[in-house]
Design a protein around this motif. Structure first.
Motif, PDB file in Angstrom:
ATOM      1  N   ASP A  37       0.817  -1.211   0.000  1.00  0.00           N
ATOM      2  CA  ASP A  37       0.000   0.000   0.000  1.00  0.00           C
ATOM      3  C   ASP A  37       0.855   1.268   0.000  1.00  0.00           C
ATOM      4  O   ASP A  37       0.462   2.291  -0.574  1.00  0.00           O
ATOM      5  CB  ASP A  37      -0.931  -0.004   1.213  1.00  0.00           C
ATOM      6  CG  ASP A  37      -1.948   1.118   1.167  1.00  0.00           C
ATOM      7  OD1 ASP A  37      -2.615   1.278   0.125  1.00  0.00           O
ATOM      8  OD2 ASP A  37      -2.058   1.851   2.161  1.00  0.00           O
ATOM      9  N   SER A  38       2.009   1.215   0.625  1.00  0.00           N
ATOM     10  CA  SER A  38       2.873   2.396   0.697  1.00  0.00           C
ATOM     11  C   SER A  38       3.678   2.624  -0.580  1.00  0.00           C
ATOM     12  O   SER A  38       4.339   3.656  -0.713  1.00  0.00           O
ATOM     13  CB  SER A  38       3.845   2.268   1.882  1.00  0.00           C
ATOM     14  OG  SER A  38       4.683   1.127   1.726  1.00  0.00           O
ATOM     15  N   SER A  39       3.643   1.686  -1.513  1.00  0.00           N
ATOM     16  CA  SER A  39       4.370   1.862  -2.768  1.00  0.00           C
ATOM     17  C   SER A  39       3.653   2.876  -3.648  1.00  0.00           C
ATOM     18  O   SER A  39       2.500   3.231  -3.422  1.00  0.00           O
ATOM     19  CB  SER A  39       4.508   0.526  -3.496  1.00  0.00           C
ATOM     20  OG  SER A  39       3.234   0.057  -3.907  1.00  0.00           O
ATOM     21  N   GLN A  40       4.339   3.339  -4.699  1.00  0.00           N
ATOM     22  CA  GLN A  40       3.786   4.325  -5.617  1.00  0.00           C
ATOM     23  C   GLN A  40       3.107   3.687  -6.830  1.00  0.00           C
ATOM     24  O   GLN A  40       2.839   4.379  -7.815  1.00  0.00           O
ATOM     25  CB  GLN A  40       4.912   5.261  -6.098  1.00  0.00           C
ATOM     26  CG  GLN A  40       5.622   6.005  -4.988  1.00  0.00           C
ATOM     27  CD  GLN A  40       4.679   6.907  -4.206  1.00  0.00           C
ATOM     28  OE1 GLN A  40       3.769   7.516  -4.781  1.00  0.00           O
ATOM     29  NE2 GLN A  40       4.885   6.988  -2.903  1.00  0.00           N
ATOM     30  N   LEU A  41       2.820   2.405  -6.761  1.00  0.00           N
ATOM     31  CA  LEU A  41       2.197   1.712  -7.883  1.00  0.00           C
ATOM     32  C   LEU A  41       0.718   2.072  -7.989  1.00  0.00           C
ATOM     33  O   LEU A  41       0.076   2.400  -6.983  1.00  0.00           O
ATOM     34  CB  LEU A  41       2.339   0.197  -7.712  1.00  0.00           C
ATOM     35  CG  LEU A  41       3.761  -0.368  -7.722  1.00  0.00           C
ATOM     36  CD1 LEU A  41       3.736  -1.854  -7.378  1.00  0.00           C
ATOM     37  CD2 LEU A  41       4.414  -0.156  -9.083  1.00  0.00           C
ATOM     38  N   PRO A  42       0.144   1.998  -9.189  1.00  0.00           N
ATOM     39  CA  PRO A  42      -1.314   2.171  -9.319  1.00  0.00           C
ATOM     40  C   PRO A  42      -2.063   1.068  -8.593  1.00  0.00           C
ATOM     41  O   PRO A  42      -1.497   0.017  -8.255  1.00  0.00           O
ATOM     42  CB  PRO A  42      -1.533   2.100 -10.843  1.00  0.00           C
ATOM     43  CG  PRO A  42      -0.202   2.378 -11.452  1.00  0.00           C
ATOM     44  CD  PRO A  42       0.817   1.858 -10.483  1.00  0.00           C
ATOM     45  N   ASP A  76      -9.016 -12.949   6.106  1.00  0.00           N
ATOM     46  CA  ASP A  76      -9.582 -12.672   4.782  1.00  0.00           C
ATOM     47  C   ASP A  76     -10.224 -11.284   4.745  1.00  0.00           C
ATOM     48  O   ASP A  76     -10.135 -10.571   3.738  1.00  0.00           O
ATOM     49  CB  ASP A  76     -10.604 -13.751   4.441  1.00  0.00           C
ATOM     50  CG  ASP A  76     -11.125 -13.628   3.028  1.00  0.00           C
ATOM     51  OD1 ASP A  76     -10.311 -13.461   2.108  1.00  0.00           O
ATOM     52  OD2 ASP A  76     -12.351 -13.676   2.829  1.00  0.00           O
ATOM     53  N   THR A  77     -10.867 -10.883   5.828  1.00  0.00           N
ATOM     54  CA  THR A  77     -11.494  -9.563   5.888  1.00  0.00           C
ATOM     55  C   THR A  77     -10.453  -8.446   5.769  1.00  0.00           C
ATOM     56  O   THR A  77     -10.688  -7.423   5.116  1.00  0.00           O
ATOM     57  CB  THR A  77     -12.275  -9.416   7.200  1.00  0.00           C
ATOM     58  OG1 THR A  77     -13.248 -10.467   7.290  1.00  0.00           O
ATOM     59  CG2 THR A  77     -12.985  -8.075   7.276  1.00  0.00           C
ATOM     60  N   ILE A  78      -9.294  -8.638   6.387  1.00  0.00           N
ATOM     61  CA  ILE A  78      -8.230  -7.627   6.315  1.00  0.00           C
ATOM     62  C   ILE A  78      -7.754  -7.447   4.880  1.00  0.00           C
ATOM     63  O   ILE A  78      -7.610  -6.323   4.387  1.00  0.00           O
ATOM     64  CB  ILE A  78      -7.056  -8.031   7.231  1.00  0.00           C
ATOM     65  CG1 ILE A  78      -7.513  -8.055   8.700  1.00  0.00           C
ATOM     66  CG2 ILE A  78      -5.881  -7.069   7.059  1.00  0.00           C
ATOM     67  CD1 ILE A  78      -6.477  -8.631   9.645  1.00  0.00           C
ATOM     68  N   SER A  79      -7.499  -8.550   4.194  1.00  0.00           N
ATOM     69  CA  SER A  79      -7.008  -8.457   2.806  1.00  0.00           C
ATOM     70  C   SER A  79      -8.056  -7.862   1.881  1.00  0.00           C
ATOM     71  O   SER A  79      -7.740  -7.058   0.997  1.00  0.00           O
ATOM     72  CB  SER A  79      -6.587  -9.837   2.311  1.00  0.00           C
ATOM     73  OG  SER A  79      -7.693 -10.727   2.287  1.00  0.00           O
ATOM     74  N   ASN A  80      -9.334  -8.227   2.094  1.00  0.00           N
ATOM     75  CA  ASN A  80     -10.396  -7.697   1.233  1.00  0.00           C
ATOM     76  C   ASN A  80     -10.553  -6.193   1.399  1.00  0.00           C
ATOM     77  O   ASN A  80     -10.926  -5.493   0.450  1.00  0.00           O
ATOM     78  CB  ASN A  80     -11.714  -8.402   1.544  1.00  0.00           C
ATOM     79  CG  ASN A  80     -11.673  -9.874   1.190  1.00  0.00           C
ATOM     80  OD1 ASN A  80     -10.756 -10.329   0.497  1.00  0.00           O
ATOM     81  ND2 ASN A  80     -12.647 -10.622   1.657  1.00  0.00           N
ATOM     82  N   THR A  81     -10.289  -5.682   2.590  1.00  0.00           N
ATOM     83  CA  THR A  81     -10.358  -4.236   2.815  1.00  0.00           C
ATOM     84  C   THR A  81      -9.352  -3.490   1.950  1.00  0.00           C
ATOM     85  O   THR A  81      -9.664  -2.459   1.342  1.00  0.00           O
ATOM     86  CB  THR A  81     -10.115  -3.922   4.296  1.00  0.00           C
ATOM     87  OG1 THR A  81     -11.080  -4.620   5.095  1.00  0.00           O
ATOM     88  CG2 THR A  81     -10.236  -2.430   4.565  1.00  0.00           C
ATOM     89  N   TRP A  86      -7.721  -0.437  -3.134  1.00  0.00           N
ATOM     90  CA  TRP A  86      -6.881  -0.323  -4.332  1.00  0.00           C
ATOM     91  C   TRP A  86      -7.712  -0.262  -5.602  1.00  0.00           C
ATOM     92  O   TRP A  86      -7.319   0.385  -6.569  1.00  0.00           O
ATOM     93  CB  TRP A  86      -5.908  -1.497  -4.390  1.00  0.00           C
ATOM     94  CG  TRP A  86      -4.906  -1.498  -3.258  1.00  0.00           C
ATOM     95  CD1 TRP A  86      -4.468  -0.405  -2.562  1.00  0.00           C
ATOM     96  CD2 TRP A  86      -4.239  -2.635  -2.693  1.00  0.00           C
ATOM     97  NE1 TRP A  86      -3.564  -0.792  -1.598  1.00  0.00           N
ATOM     98  CE2 TRP A  86      -3.396  -2.164  -1.658  1.00  0.00           C
ATOM     99  CE3 TRP A  86      -4.249  -3.995  -2.953  1.00  0.00           C
ATOM    100  CZ2 TRP A  86      -2.601  -2.996  -0.899  1.00  0.00           C
ATOM    101  CZ3 TRP A  86      -3.454  -4.842  -2.188  1.00  0.00           C
ATOM    102  CH2 TRP A  86      -2.642  -4.341  -1.171  1.00  0.00           C
ATOM    103  N   LEU A  87      -8.843  -0.933  -5.630  1.00  0.00           N
ATOM    104  CA  LEU A  87      -9.696  -0.928  -6.821  1.00  0.00           C
ATOM    105  C   LEU A  87     -10.675   0.233  -6.828  1.00  0.00           C
ATOM    106  O   LEU A  87     -11.455   0.383  -7.787  1.00  0.00           O
ATOM    107  CB  LEU A  87     -10.459  -2.250  -6.930  1.00  0.00           C
ATOM    108  CG  LEU A  87      -9.616  -3.502  -7.191  1.00  0.00           C
ATOM    109  CD1 LEU A  87     -10.502  -4.733  -7.232  1.00  0.00           C
ATOM    110  CD2 LEU A  87      -8.843  -3.370  -8.499  1.00  0.00           C
ATOM    111  N   GLY A  88     -10.686   1.039  -5.763  1.00  0.00           N
ATOM    112  CA  GLY A  88     -11.600   2.171  -5.698  1.00  0.00           C
ATOM    113  C   GLY A  88     -13.044   1.773  -5.473  1.00  0.00           C
ATOM    114  O   GLY A  88     -13.964   2.486  -5.887  1.00  0.00           O
ATOM    115  N   LEU A  89     -13.281   0.651  -4.806  1.00  0.00           N
ATOM    116  CA  LEU A  89     -14.631   0.157  -4.546  1.00  0.00           C
ATOM    117  C   LEU A  89     -15.094   0.599  -3.161  1.00  0.00           C
ATOM    118  O   LEU A  89     -14.273   0.803  -2.261  1.00  0.00           O
ATOM    119  CB  LEU A  89     -14.674  -1.368  -4.644  1.00  0.00           C
ATOM    120  CG  LEU A  89     -14.281  -1.953  -6.009  1.00  0.00           C
ATOM    121  CD1 LEU A  89     -14.211  -3.466  -5.926  1.00  0.00           C
ATOM    122  CD2 LEU A  89     -15.274  -1.528  -7.076  1.00  0.00           C
ATOM    123  N   PRO A  90     -16.392   0.752  -2.954  1.00  0.00           N
ATOM    124  CA  PRO A  90     -16.892   1.165  -1.630  1.00  0.00           C
ATOM    125  C   PRO A  90     -16.750   0.053  -0.597  1.00  0.00           C
ATOM    126  O   PRO A  90     -16.599  -1.125  -0.939  1.00  0.00           O
ATOM    127  CB  PRO A  90     -18.362   1.480  -1.900  1.00  0.00           C
ATOM    128  CG  PRO A  90     -18.716   0.652  -3.081  1.00  0.00           C
ATOM    129  CD  PRO A  90     -17.476   0.597  -3.935  1.00  0.00           C
TER     130      PRO A  90
END
Length: 601
Positions: A37-42, A76-81, A86-90
């Protein structure tokens, strides 16, 4: 000396060991997610890094360690968050939308599913091992209890069936005809989508369907529930058992939990429930509003973006993919290379707009007598242009002298000079479109407008006529009738052959702009919404009421574009081997001409 331990304490100690291993996996996963998450990747590349690196690293300890399934669910809940972020989903976006077989079908796998697959694979590896000692050892795979120590099993209850059989249920749907709420219950002006009631049982179900953007599903649910709360109270005051059931289906094909709860409350079986959810998703996906951009030289789709509501019209402001969309709900949406950039709202419902390049002004016309001006450089609305019309349908800006023209509901064309913001001329097209033999039922309004050079202009009317003007005169040079009585939707000039391409919803006609002689015509099977002529070629595209765009190539209009030069060879081959039809030797005459010949004979 000896010692003993209680079975309860042993189970508790075993769970502590298992949870300790699970906490270590959870810590490693969280650290990995934070690094990605801290990387500059899209966002999409972050998801790729997670799925093909971190996910595989987590699966191994989950396979070999005996970790409780309840702890795996929390992991699994942590990863899905993070995936939603990252995908811009609610946040309300369900796990079924991420990993299920639905309209999106992302190439992702949940940790929960991967955990079950790895455990199943481990069972078969032990039972079908080539080592007889392992195969006959009777090793069992334990996933640990899915509840905390001391907790009993919770009974899972099913949704109560609201439609009791044999109660004489009646239904009214707001489809086709305007729904009137049953007067035997109460009197109201509200129109819910579906009303189901039983007079004997004095029960009524109020169902309201909404197809919002996925981010707006919770807000849509609360809005509909509050909207009909007073109606529910009135029904209950009359002795009825009233229930409001808002139902949400996402505009991208994702079925909300409220829809599933409604189907279960109606007594739907699990097989029928899955089939209904699939059909709901497919129907919602059919009416998605997409913006698709194609790369002609690669003959492929460049990008695709989903929009929130239907688009009235759009325009390309620059070559670097700056787009403007005018929506039916008064919103104006701006897009740049990366996607959605900004959205604002105009005061009235819009029907068309034009971009004035010298001043960076957007001119919006619609259900108002005003022409709204939005300056993109200052980022604010400027003083509007005031007209005498009740409503304005279309507008266009001359590319040479930048005059602004607006076609009104009364059949006039108002021309304005943007430099001084004053009207410089008015053309009355309604009376000019009525010629000898023209049958009209009402006053024609202007439905299409197109400039040609500095002095030429074509005006299309709602009754199917096209008027050609020279701006130096208020008299028409030519009036061309389509004879279908349908509004003209698109106008284009083809200057190499002095042609005008005019289209209504049924036919595309090509005719000479000086004498009106028909050059050719095209009548597609689907209704036409717009026509796009590829510059400097004989190819044109049609936006129509069909899943696919229609593409036509007419060699007589011009050569094929460079990116599809193979069409030249195809047309040459077709010209060398012409096929005769059964009507080649026939001569067709009109009924009037045939009657004249009979009378003369």
């Amino acid at each position: 000396m000896g010692c003993s331990i209680s079975p309860i304490l042993f189970v508790a100690a075993f769970e502590v060991i298992l949870i300790g291993a699970g906490k270590l996996v959870q810590k490693q996963l969280r650290e990995g997610l934070e690094k990605i998450d801290s990387s500059q990747l899209p966002g999409k590349l972050k998801v790729w890094c997670y799925q093909f690196t971190l996910f595989q690293r987590v699966m191994w300890p989950l396979k070999v360690s005996e970790i409780p399934s309840s702890l795996v669910s929390r992991i699994d809940t942590i990863s899905n968050t993070y995936i939603r972020k990252w995908l811009g989903l609610p946040r309300c976006f369900s796990d079924t939308g991420l990993f299920g077989k639905n309209a999106l079908q992302l190439p992702l796998k949940s940790i929960n599913l991967g955990y079950k697959q790895e455990k199943t694979r481990l069972v078969f590896e032990l039972k079908e091992s080539r080592d007889e000692a392992v195969k006959s050892a009777g090793v069992t795979v334990c996933t640990g209890p899915s509840r905390k120590p001391g907790e009993g099993r919770q009974k899972t209850g099913r949704t109560t069936c609201l439609l009791t059989p044999g109660k004489g249920w009646k239904t009214r749907v707001d489809l086709g005809t305007q729904l009137i709420f049953p007067t035997e219950i109460t009197q109201t002006t509200l129109r819910p989508d579906v009303v189901v009631w039983a007079t004997a049982a004095k029960k009524v179900l109020i169902i309201e369907l909404t197809v919002p953007w996925e981010e707006g599903i919770p807000a849509a649910y609360e809005f509909k529930r509050l909207k009909y709360s007073d109606l529910v109270a009135e029904c209950r005051d009359g002795g009825w058992t009233a229930t409001i059931l808002p139902v949400e289906v996402g505009c991208r094909g994702f079925v909300g939990k409220s829809a599933i709860q409604l189907l279960r409350a109606a007594g739907t079986t699990e097989v029928s429930l899955r089939r209904a959810i699939k059909e709901l998703a497919e129907e919602a996906e059919k009416y998605l509003v997409y913006n698709r951009c194609y790369d002609t030289y690669q003959l492929s789709l460049k990008f695709e973006r989903c929009l929130e509501s239907d688009v009235v019209t759009f325009d390309i402001l620059s070559e670097d993919s700056k787009l403007v969309f005018l929506h039916i709900d008064r919103y104006v949406e701006f897009h740049s290379q990366h996607g959605h950039y900004y959205k604002t709202r105009i005061p009235k419902f819009g029907r068309d707009f034009s971009y004035h390049y010298p001043s960076s002004d957007l001119y919006f016309v619609g259900a108002s007598s005003e022409v709204f001006r939005l300056n993109l450089e200052q980022g604010r609305f400027l003083h509007s242009l005031l007209t005498d019309a009740a409503e304005i349908n279309v507008c266009d800006i001359n590319p040479v002298h930048q005059f602004f023209a607006a076609g009104t509901l009364e059949g006039r064309v108002d021309c304005w000079d943007p430099r001084v913001r004053s009207r410089v001329g008015v053309l009355d097209c309604a009376l000019s479109s009525i010629t000898n033999g023209t049958e009209v039922e009402g006053l024609p309004s202007v439905s299409a407008l197109k400039f040609n050079g500095s002095l030429g202009m074509a005006v299309g009317t709602s009754t199917g006529q096209v008027l050609v003007y020279d701006l130096r005169s208020s008299r028409t040079l030519l009036v061309k009738d389509h004879y279908y009585g349908l509004p003209i939707k698109s106008l284009h000039f083809h200057n190499p052959l002095d042609l005008v391409l005019s289209a209504d919803s049924k036919i595309i006609k090509m005719w000479n702009k000086d004498n009106g002689k028909v050059f050719s015509s095209i009548e597609p099977q689907a209704n036409i919404n717009d026509v796009c002529l590829y510059p400097g070629s004989g190819m044109l595209f049609t936006a129509n009421e069909d899943p696919k765009m229609n593409t036509f190539y007419i060699p007589a209009l011009g050569p094929a574009p460079r990116w599809c030069s193979f069409l030249e060879n195809l047309t040459e081959e077709l010209g060398e081997n012409p096929e005769s039809t059964i009507y080649d030797d026939y001569k067709f005459v009109t009924r009037k001409a045939n009657l004249g010949k009979c009378l003369s004979a």
